[in-house]
Design a protein around this motif. Sequence first.
Motif, PDB file in Angstrom:
ATOM      1  N   PHE A  29     -53.549  -6.148 -31.505  1.00  0.00           N
ATOM      2  CA  PHE A  29     -53.762  -6.330 -30.018  1.00  0.00           C
ATOM      3  C   PHE A  29     -53.868  -5.056 -29.297  1.00  0.00           C
ATOM      4  O   PHE A  29     -54.582  -4.927 -28.373  1.00  0.00           O
ATOM      5  CB  PHE A  29     -52.736  -7.000 -29.384  1.00  0.00           C
ATOM      6  N   HIS A  32     -57.100  -2.536 -28.466  1.00  0.00           N
ATOM      7  CA  HIS A  32     -57.900  -2.404 -27.388  1.00  0.00           C
ATOM      8  C   HIS A  32     -57.848  -1.332 -26.229  1.00  0.00           C
ATOM      9  O   HIS A  32     -58.807  -0.510 -25.952  1.00  0.00           O
ATOM     10  CB  HIS A  32     -57.932  -3.666 -26.337  1.00  0.00           C
ATOM     11  N   ASN A  33     -56.589  -0.570 -26.006  1.00  0.00           N
ATOM     12  CA  ASN A  33     -56.469   0.302 -25.341  1.00  0.00           C
ATOM     13  C   ASN A  33     -55.540   1.474 -25.757  1.00  0.00           C
ATOM     14  O   ASN A  33     -55.589   2.468 -25.224  1.00  0.00           O
ATOM     15  CB  ASN A  33     -55.771  -0.187 -23.935  1.00  0.00           C
ATOM     16  N   GLY A  37     -55.834  -1.190 -33.679  1.00  0.00           N
ATOM     17  CA  GLY A  37     -57.234  -1.887 -34.200  1.00  0.00           C
ATOM     18  C   GLY A  37     -57.241  -2.763 -35.359  1.00  0.00           C
ATOM     19  O   GLY A  37     -56.262  -2.886 -36.149  1.00  0.00           O
ATOM     20  N   GLN A  91     -69.630  -6.361 -24.826  1.00  0.00           N
ATOM     21  CA  GLN A  91     -68.257  -7.089 -24.938  1.00  0.00           C
ATOM     22  C   GLN A  91     -68.139  -8.062 -23.534  1.00  0.00           C
ATOM     23  O   GLN A  91     -68.511  -7.426 -22.458  1.00  0.00           O
ATOM     24  CB  GLN A  91     -67.440  -6.029 -24.961  1.00  0.00           C
ATOM     25  N   VAL A  93     -65.130  -9.464 -21.119  1.00  0.00           N
ATOM     26  CA  VAL A  93     -63.804  -9.337 -21.129  1.00  0.00           C
ATOM     27  C   VAL A  93     -63.283 -10.551 -20.212  1.00  0.00           C
ATOM     28  O   VAL A  93     -63.906 -10.592 -18.989  1.00  0.00           O
ATOM     29  CB  VAL A  93     -63.424  -8.152 -20.562  1.00  0.00           C
ATOM     30  N   SER A  95     -59.726 -12.471 -18.435  1.00  0.00           N
ATOM     31  CA  SER A  95     -58.142 -12.524 -18.032  1.00  0.00           C
ATOM     32  C   SER A  95     -57.706 -13.761 -17.707  1.00  0.00           C
ATOM     33  O   SER A  95     -58.211 -14.266 -16.943  1.00  0.00           O
ATOM     34  CB  SER A  95     -57.782 -11.332 -17.391  1.00  0.00           C
ATOM     35  N   LYS A 105     -55.160  -9.721 -20.599  1.00  0.00           N
ATOM     36  CA  LYS A 105     -56.737  -9.396 -20.610  1.00  0.00           C
ATOM     37  C   LYS A 105     -57.274  -9.315 -21.830  1.00  0.00           C
ATOM     38  O   LYS A 105     -56.586  -8.779 -22.822  1.00  0.00           O
ATOM     39  CB  LYS A 105     -56.854  -8.204 -19.727  1.00  0.00           C
ATOM     40  N   SER A 106     -58.218 -10.173 -22.370  1.00  0.00           N
ATOM     41  CA  SER A 106     -58.606  -9.801 -23.721  1.00  0.00           C
ATOM     42  C   SER A 106     -60.319 -10.083 -23.611  1.00  0.00           C
ATOM     43  O   SER A 106     -60.734 -10.776 -22.905  1.00  0.00           O
ATOM     44  CB  SER A 106     -58.052 -10.903 -24.517  1.00  0.00           C
ATOM     45  N   ALA A 109     -64.142  -8.334 -28.326  1.00  0.00           N
ATOM     46  CA  ALA A 109     -63.592  -7.600 -29.265  1.00  0.00           C
ATOM     47  C   ALA A 109     -62.506  -8.089 -30.080  1.00  0.00           C
ATOM     48  O   ALA A 109     -62.308  -7.655 -31.199  1.00  0.00           O
ATOM     49  CB  ALA A 109     -63.156  -6.271 -28.527  1.00  0.00           C
ATOM     50  N   LEU A 110     -61.814  -9.123 -29.474  1.00  0.00           N
ATOM     51  CA  LEU A 110     -60.488  -9.485 -30.405  1.00  0.00           C
ATOM     52  C   LEU A 110     -61.000 -10.171 -31.476  1.00  0.00           C
ATOM     53  O   LEU A 110     -60.600  -9.842 -32.836  1.00  0.00           O
ATOM     54  CB  LEU A 110     -59.773 -10.319 -29.558  1.00  0.00           C
ATOM     55  N   ASP A 113     -62.429  -7.661 -33.973  1.00  0.00           N
ATOM     56  CA  ASP A 113     -61.207  -6.979 -34.840  1.00  0.00           C
ATOM     57  C   ASP A 113     -60.689  -7.886 -35.992  1.00  0.00           C
ATOM     58  O   ASP A 113     -60.321  -7.404 -36.946  1.00  0.00           O
ATOM     59  CB  ASP A 113     -60.192  -6.661 -33.825  1.00  0.00           C
TER      60      ASP A 113
END
Lengths: 150, 493
Positions: A29, A32-33, A37, A91, A93, A95, A105-106, A109-110, A113
């Motif tokens: 998780f 992302h920031n 990853g 992507q 995004v 939330s 927020k996701s 990309a989750l 990954d």
Amino acid sequence: MIASRSPIVRLGVRAASPLAIVIAVYLLFAGHNRPGGGFAAGLVLGAVVTLRTLAGLQRPTHATGLITSGVVLVAAIAFIPLLWGDPLLDQQVGSIELPVLGKVKSGSALPFDIGVTAIVMGLIVALLDGLSDPTAEGGDPAPVEQEERR
Amino acid sequence: MNTLIALTIIAPLLGAATGLAFRTNSRARDASTLLGTGVAAAAAVWILVRVADTGSHVMAVGGWNPELGIVLVADLFAALVLPVALLIIFVVEIFAIGQRRTAWGANPELAGPLLGVLTAGVSLAMLTGDLFTLFVAFELILVSSYVLLTHQGQRGQIRSGMTYVVMNLLASTLFLLGLAVVYAATGTVNMALLAERVPELPTGVRVGIGAWFFVVFGTKAAIFPLFSWLPDSYPTAPTTITAVFAGLLTKIGVYAMIRFHTLTGMDDLGTIMLLIAGATMVIGAIGALAQSDVKRILSFHIVSQIGYMLMGLGLFSAAGTAGAILFLVHHMPVKTVLFLVGGLIENHQGTSALDRSGGLAARRPLIAALFAVPALSLAGLPPFSGFVAKFAVISAGIEQEATPIVVVALFAGALTLLSMTKIWLGVFWGPSPELAAAPARAVGNRRTMVAATGLAVAGTLAISLFAGTLFELSQRASEDLRSPAAYISEVTS
């Protein structure tokens, strides 16, 4: 395995496994920031699998299943944006408000990954299968060694 | 268009993944890998049609700015080479299905999915618009090629595979270091931005970068002092694997060289490139003459032919680059076909050694015909595709009054013909040897193998048939590369 004869190692690995899985989920998780990853998470899970193999504990076995589902998931996430005319790997995004965690927020990309994690873990499982049992599927019956022994 | 570009990379990967899932069910496995490559090849052909019509297309992956993210660029050069490459892999996969039950066949459980991964790498290498993604694509190709080359685990394969792995790892390391140098000097690895910034660098840095990448791509392409890994390792692998490697891998190196060195305007390296091109041609052809095995002769020819492409590039003129591109397009299918015929020969008489075979023309006239067409084409005889390609390169040389290299090229062409004659005499004429008359092992599905080879030969004939169109496209592609203003504005805008 030598480690399987040592109760300390077995107990230690058994106790460490859930912790390592929590770390892997955190990395998944955080990616992302922050540093982390899917790849890092896959490596941590792979380390768990390796330790459990050495300690003679139960571990996942379906290497091809993991790899295949990972590749399919990754390819699908990469490809789906094209259906709406967006570029490859674009992507989305979003939330939502959750009761305990607050605003989460996701994005797409989750699952990407998660697919990467499955591929990395599957490769490590396949590697361990090949190393531990030469007659297992995926490993060759090592004709080289036979040739050299002659 | 975005979808088509994505399909060339994703379809083979998906085919590989499903092929891996079906590993024990041979029919489903073959169907999924063939479907993956087939879809990619069809998409590539469609890209060529669209690009030839409306000009190049740029896709910024993930919608990122080209300066930060990855771009995939389908310009005319990529669009021209990509369908040829993917169609070759498709044909070889059909051949592999016919051959897999023989002793020379690759293990289909591994080879199918791995060829899929390799195909994705080839597409990525051709379409990518930045050097780092090119590095990733090279690694994708190489990692699967390491396994494909050595997966049967025979002693000769492991030994020569070691040389192959070490040489390619060395080249990859140099590539990575070179990337660091380029990034330090220009602040980017995007090729369009490089085309803008590299010509402004001081001469020493600029030529240094050019020479560095000449060595990197040259090792992959097997040019003169760096080719020793190739003739040793290629003949040991199963035929289908060698056919793909021979047709594609070294050519990816040449492709990268043509793209990088023309876009960044490395004209200063022209003389040294021509010198090395001449040496590559002659030494490859002489090496081929000294061999006495079909696959080894053909492997040395790969080296020799790389010299012609390098010559076209080294002239650094629009006509020269066009000739190199046309030669690339001609050479990939012809070389693959020759190796496939080598596989057929091996399958029929149990060996590909010249001194233990003979008389195949009388027993199998079809195989003789399938060999003759690409062999004459490789030697550069009219009306085959090799003639057109060699003519384009050599006339570009004459145009620039580079007489020495033209003479060397013609001389090497004669040597090529001589060694093709050697195969012909050894394998197809003369008395049939008795011991090899009946190969004891299972022979696979010959009809599939011959059909696949025939399809590929038809493909090489089609290239000579459409030589005019292809030459015109090559010229347009070469002009786009030589004057990169349009390329730069399309990518960066």
